[in-house]
Design a protein around this motif. Structure first.
Motif, PDB file in Angstrom:
ATOM      1  N   LEU A 163       0.836  -1.195   0.000  1.00 15.17           N
ATOM      2  CA  LEU A 163       0.000   0.000   0.000  1.00 15.17           C
ATOM      3  C   LEU A 163       0.875   1.251   0.000  1.00 15.17           C
ATOM      4  CD1 LEU A 163      -2.631  -1.001   2.728  1.00 15.17           C
ATOM      5  CD2 LEU A 163      -2.893  -1.138   0.236  1.00 15.17           C
ATOM      6  N   THR A 164       0.280   2.366  -0.345  1.00 10.17           N
ATOM      7  CA  THR A 164       0.966   3.649  -0.259  1.00 10.17           C
ATOM      8  C   THR A 164       0.706   4.247   1.118  1.00 10.17           C
ATOM      9  OG1 THR A 164       0.726   4.082  -2.630  1.00 10.17           O
ATOM     10  CG2 THR A 164       1.156   5.977  -1.210  1.00 10.17           C
ATOM     11  N   ALA A 165       1.749   4.439   1.889  1.00 10.85           N
ATOM     12  CA  ALA A 165       1.624   5.059   3.209  1.00 10.85           C
ATOM     13  C   ALA A 165       2.019   6.530   3.096  1.00 10.85           C
ATOM     14  CB  ALA A 165       2.505   4.345   4.224  1.00 10.85           C
ATOM     15  N   ILE A 166       1.158   7.411   3.574  1.00  9.62           N
ATOM     16  CA  ILE A 166       1.393   8.847   3.513  1.00  9.62           C
ATOM     17  C   ILE A 166       1.701   9.354   4.916  1.00  9.62           C
ATOM     18  CG2 ILE A 166       0.410  11.097   2.932  1.00  9.62           C
ATOM     19  CD1 ILE A 166       0.811   9.353   0.487  1.00  9.62           C
ATOM     20  N   ARG A 203       7.666  23.953   9.479  1.00  7.13           N
ATOM     21  CA  ARG A 203       8.905  23.208   9.698  1.00  7.13           C
ATOM     22  C   ARG A 203       8.751  21.740   9.329  1.00  7.13           C
ATOM     23  NH1 ARG A 203      12.689  23.761  15.149  1.00  7.13           N
ATOM     24  NH2 ARG A 203      14.407  22.408  14.455  1.00  7.13           N
ATOM     25  N   MET A 204       7.618  21.159   9.672  1.00  3.93           N
ATOM     26  CA  MET A 204       7.383  19.767   9.305  1.00  3.93           C
ATOM     27  C   MET A 204       7.326  19.605   7.795  1.00  3.93           C
ATOM     28  SD  MET A 204       4.760  18.032  12.068  1.00  3.93           S
ATOM     29  CE  MET A 204       3.677  19.421  12.346  1.00  3.93           C
ATOM     30  N   ALA A 205       6.595  20.504   7.138  1.00  8.82           N
ATOM     31  CA  ALA A 205       6.407  20.389   5.694  1.00  8.82           C
ATOM     32  C   ALA A 205       7.692  20.677   4.919  1.00  8.82           C
ATOM     33  CB  ALA A 205       5.304  21.336   5.245  1.00  8.82           C
ATOM     34  N   ALA A 206       8.437  21.686   5.345  1.00  7.95           N
ATOM     35  CA  ALA A 206       9.616  22.110   4.586  1.00  7.95           C
ATOM     36  C   ALA A 206      10.886  21.374   4.990  1.00  7.95           C
ATOM     37  CB  ALA A 206       9.823  23.616   4.764  1.00  7.95           C
ATOM     38  N   ASP A 207      11.044  21.096   6.292  1.00  6.80           N
ATOM     39  CA  ASP A 207      12.294  20.527   6.792  1.00  6.80           C
ATOM     40  C   ASP A 207      12.178  19.091   7.296  1.00  6.80           C
ATOM     41  OD1 ASP A 207      13.495  23.043   6.320  1.00  6.80           O
ATOM     42  OD2 ASP A 207      12.825  23.764   8.286  1.00  6.80           O
ATOM     43  N   GLY A 208      10.961  18.586   7.422  1.00  5.44           N
ATOM     44  CA  GLY A 208      10.785  17.207   7.868  1.00  5.44           C
ATOM     45  C   GLY A 208      11.183  16.972   9.302  1.00  5.44           C
ATOM     46  N   GLU A 209      10.928  17.954  10.174  1.00  7.99           N
ATOM     47  CA  GLU A 209      11.271  17.795  11.583  1.00  7.99           C
ATOM     48  C   GLU A 209      10.316  18.581  12.456  1.00  7.99           C
ATOM     49  OE1 GLU A 209      15.317  19.178  11.480  1.00  7.99           O
ATOM     50  OE2 GLU A 209      14.748  21.256  11.893  1.00  7.99           O
ATOM     51  N   VAL A 210      10.245  18.200  13.743  1.00  2.76           N
ATOM     52  CA  VAL A 210       9.378  18.868  14.698  1.00  2.76           C
ATOM     53  C   VAL A 210      10.061  18.841  16.062  1.00  2.76           C
ATOM     54  CG1 VAL A 210       8.103  16.766  15.345  1.00  2.76           C
ATOM     55  CG2 VAL A 210       6.987  19.007  15.554  1.00  2.76           C
ATOM     56  N   VAL A 211       9.754  19.829  16.898  1.00  3.90           N
ATOM     57  CA  VAL A 211      10.321  19.894  18.244  1.00  3.90           C
ATOM     58  C   VAL A 211       9.392  19.149  19.198  1.00  3.90           C
ATOM     59  CG1 VAL A 211      11.074  21.386  20.121  1.00  3.90           C
ATOM     60  CG2 VAL A 211      11.408  22.108  17.746  1.00  3.90           C
ATOM     61  N   ALA A 212       9.938  18.142  19.886  1.00  3.54           N
ATOM     62  CA  ALA A 212       9.155  17.358  20.841  1.00  3.54           C
ATOM     63  C   ALA A 212       8.927  18.147  22.129  1.00  3.54           C
ATOM     64  CB  ALA A 212       9.868  16.049  21.140  1.00  3.54           C
ATOM     65  N   ALA A 213       8.090  17.601  23.001  1.00  2.00           N
ATOM     66  CA  ALA A 213       7.716  18.283  24.238  1.00  2.00           C
ATOM     67  C   ALA A 213       8.912  18.576  25.136  1.00  2.00           C
ATOM     68  CB  ALA A 213       6.685  17.455  24.990  1.00  2.00           C
ATOM     69  N   ASP A 214       9.964  17.746  25.043  1.00  4.40           N
ATOM     70  CA  ASP A 214      11.139  17.967  25.888  1.00  4.40           C
ATOM     71  C   ASP A 214      12.200  18.814  25.196  1.00  4.40           C
ATOM     72  OD1 ASP A 214      12.086  16.236  23.975  1.00  4.40           O
ATOM     73  OD2 ASP A 214      13.064  14.862  25.387  1.00  4.40           O
ATOM     74  N   GLY A 215      11.881  19.359  24.024  1.00  3.83           N
ATOM     75  CA  GLY A 215      12.821  20.201  23.293  1.00  3.83           C
ATOM     76  C   GLY A 215      13.653  19.472  22.257  1.00  3.83           C
ATOM     77  N   THR A 216      13.556  18.145  22.227  1.00  2.00           N
ATOM     78  CA  THR A 216      14.293  17.356  21.244  1.00  2.00           C
ATOM     79  C   THR A 216      13.756  17.616  19.836  1.00  2.00           C
ATOM     80  OG1 THR A 216      14.579  15.589  22.877  1.00  2.00           O
ATOM     81  CG2 THR A 216      14.967  15.018  20.563  1.00  2.00           C
ATOM     82  N   VAL A 217      14.651  17.771  18.879  1.00  2.00           N
ATOM     83  CA  VAL A 217      14.252  17.902  17.482  1.00  2.00           C
ATOM     84  C   VAL A 217      14.225  16.501  16.876  1.00  2.00           C
ATOM     85  CG1 VAL A 217      14.819  18.853  15.213  1.00  2.00           C
ATOM     86  CG2 VAL A 217      15.233  20.211  17.281  1.00  2.00           C
ATOM     87  N   ILE A 218      13.068  16.092  16.377  1.00  2.00           N
ATOM     88  CA  ILE A 218      12.927  14.739  15.848  1.00  2.00           C
ATOM     89  C   ILE A 218      12.503  14.783  14.379  1.00  2.00           C
ATOM     90  CG2 ILE A 218      12.388  13.696  18.067  1.00  2.00           C
ATOM     91  CD1 ILE A 218       9.444  13.806  17.359  1.00  2.00           C
ATOM     92  N   ALA A 219      12.870  13.743  13.640  1.00  2.00           N
ATOM     93  CA  ALA A 219      12.496  13.641  12.226  1.00  2.00           C
ATOM     94  C   ALA A 219      10.995  13.431  12.105  1.00  2.00           C
ATOM     95  CB  ALA A 219      13.247  12.499  11.564  1.00  2.00           C
ATOM     96  N   CYS A 220      10.389  14.082  11.121  1.00  2.00           N
ATOM     97  CA  CYS A 220       8.950  13.960  10.906  1.00  2.00           C
ATOM     98  C   CYS A 220       8.673  14.245   9.428  1.00  2.00           C
ATOM     99  CB  CYS A 220       8.200  14.935  11.803  1.00  2.00           C
ATOM    100  SG  CYS A 220       6.408  14.695  11.865  1.00  2.00           S
ATOM    101  N   GLN A 221       8.993  13.271   8.593  1.00  2.00           N
ATOM    102  CA  GLN A 221       8.826  13.430   7.152  1.00  2.00           C
ATOM    103  C   GLN A 221       7.351  13.262   6.784  1.00  2.00           C
ATOM    104  OE1 GLN A 221      11.219  14.241   4.969  1.00  2.00           O
ATOM    105  NE2 GLN A 221      12.873  14.235   6.478  1.00  2.00           N
ATOM    106  N   VAL A 222       6.732  14.348   6.359  1.00  2.00           N
ATOM    107  CA  VAL A 222       5.293  14.313   6.115  1.00  2.00           C
ATOM    108  C   VAL A 222       4.940  14.884   4.746  1.00  2.00           C
ATOM    109  CG1 VAL A 222       4.864  14.563   8.590  1.00  2.00           C
ATOM    110  CG2 VAL A 222       4.821  16.584   7.124  1.00  2.00           C
ATOM    111  N   ARG A 223       3.794  14.432   4.247  1.00  2.00           N
ATOM    112  CA  ARG A 223       3.215  15.001   3.034  1.00  2.00           C
ATOM    113  C   ARG A 223       1.841  15.604   3.307  1.00  2.00           C
ATOM    114  NH1 ARG A 223       3.292  10.507  -1.427  1.00  2.00           N
ATOM    115  NH2 ARG A 223       2.185  12.154  -2.558  1.00  2.00           N
TER     116      ARG A 223
END
Length: 262
Positions: A163-166, A203-223
């Motif tokens: 399947l295609t996962a988005i 940031r998620m759309a352009a850079d594929g990352e998001v800041v978590a609740a504890d301040g950690t920057v995590i990968a978040c590749q989204v469409r």
């Protein structure tokens, strides 16, 4: 040579009223979002609501997705239920088919499938429930994409099944360092500041990352970026997010009409 602008989808949960009860402003949100996750009657929604939202979405060119959930109207689908594999598969299959009927009545069709609430969160970590969702989509139409969290069990199982996962990001929800959503029982589950929501979406759309609740920057590749239609000020927030994405030179359109590369 000029590079092609990145495209991103903006989705919202719609049709979540039931009977005389209305939740959120579906009509206004359909003028902003590009994909509508329509409740299919199990966690919310009813036939009249499904028909109304499908018609309005089709008229506006908004892609319609089946938002499938647990059989839990009283709990709005936010309480985990332990299902036998076949029962959950068939419940999901039933919901897709129900929404498809109203799509066909309005000259459209279901474009994707997205789990709701506790099913979304459980299928993200539980292989049994993820496999049941995947099995339902495979049985209905293997061409239907599954909208879910990148890196989740459901994302992986969907891809392995062909399947295609988005990948989907939540601009108004907090994230844990491992990429899961902050449980709604915690005070930091929702992001309330409009400027912060817009910044996170971009940031998620352009850079594929998001800041978590504890301040950690995590990968978040989204469409696709999700906004919740049942939050206070949802329409204004959705309008601000769309404006922010477009100001960042991102093309906002349904992921079902995006090139696979972005």
């Amino acid at each position: 040579m000029t590079s092609t602008p990145t495209a991103v989808d903006l989705n919202a949960d719609l049709g979540e009223g039931f009977g005389a009860w209305r939740l959120g402003d579906d009509e206004a949100l359909l003028g902003i979002v590009t994909s509508a996750n329509v409740a299919c009657g199990f966690h919310a929604g009813d036939p009249a609501t499904m028909h109304r939202v499908c018609r309005a979405a089709a008229e506006r060119g908004v892609a319609i997705g089946a938002q499938v959930g647990y059989r839990d109207l009283a709990g709005f689908g936010r309480r985990r239920i332990d299902y036998e594999f076949g029962e959950l598969r068939d419940d999901v299959l039933y919901q897709i088919g129900a929404l498809e009927a109203f799509c066909r009545a309005t000259g459209d069709r279901v474009r994707y499938v997205k789990p709701h609430g506790a099913l979304y969160n459980t299928a993200a970590v539980d292989q049994g429930q993820a496999d049941a969702v995947v099995a339902a989509v495979l049985a209905y139409d293997p061409a239907l994409p599954v909208l879910c969290q990148p890196g989740s069990v459901l994302f992986r199982q969907a891809e392995q099944a062909g399947l295609t996962a988005i990948g989907e990001g939540f601009a108004d929800r907090g994230y844990l360092p491992d990429g899961r959503l902050v449980p709604r029982s915690r005070p930091d589950a929702l992001v309330h500041d409009p400027d912060a929501v817009v910044t996170r979406a971009t940031r998620m759309a352009a850079d594929g990352e998001v800041v978590a609740a504890d301040g950690t920057v995590i990968a978040c590749q989204v469409r696709s970026i999700c906004l919740h239609g049942d939050t206070v000020g949802a329409v204004e927030l959705a309008r601000a997010v769309r404006s922010g994405l477009e100001a960042a030179s991102l093309v906002v359109r349904p992921f079902s009409r995006q090139d696979p590369a972005g």
